[in-house]
Motif scaffolding. Structure first.
Motif, short mmCIF file in Angstrom:
data_model
loop_
_atom_site.label_atom_id
_atom_site.label_comp_id
_atom_site.label_asym_id
_atom_site.label_seq_id
_atom_site.Cartn_x
_atom_site.Cartn_y
_atom_site.Cartn_z
N PHE A 1 -4.38 -2.55 1.78
CA PHE A 1 -4.34 -1.44 2.71
C PHE A 1 -4.96 -1.89 4.03
N SER B 1 0.81 -1.22 0.00
CA SER B 1 0.00 0.00 0.00
C SER B 1 0.84 1.27 0.00
N THR C 1 -4.77 6.68 -0.53
CA THR C 1 -4.71 6.16 0.83
C THR C 1 -6.09 6.30 1.46
#
Length: 114
Positions: free
Chosen positions: A64, A4, A10
């Motif tokens: 993530f 990630s 993000t």
């Protein structure tokens, strides 16, 4: 699957928490990931895509914090540096895209120009 740290987007802790909640409370198939992307349209030229989907041919896959993200590599440039947050206020509730590449956004925040 790519780490990630190299993902063009993000998730804020609030957004990741909300995605995890959706994954555990809804009937999302196990082979689906969270698709983040853009498409032409909206009052500013492009609009965001956020939803659960299967892996497609041009996707890059990121992990993530246990959430699998699918991003079409052809759209990564438009999303570079974007932070997805989640707001749950009295006046609004939902995911919010904070895109540093947006040169113009619409009043509702769902479309942008880059």
């Amino acid at each position: 699957m790519v780490d990630s740290s190299t993902a063009p987007v993000t998730l804020s802790p609030r957004a990741a928490e909300e995605v995890q909640k959706i994954l555990t409370t809804k009937s999302i198939p196990e082979d689906y990931g969270l698709r983040v992307g853009v498409r032409g349209g909206g009052c500013s030229g492009m609009s965001y895509i956020l939803g659960f989907d299967k892996l497609r041919e041009h996707d890059i896959t990121f992990n993530f914090d246990g959430i699998v993200l699918y991003i079409d590599k052809r759209q990564g440039l438009y999303l570079l540096g974007t932070m997805i947050d989640y707001h749950a206020g009295l006046d609004a509730r939902g995911f919010v895209f904070n895109n540093p590449n947006a040169t113009q956004t619409c009043g509702c925040g769902s479309s942008f120009a880059a």
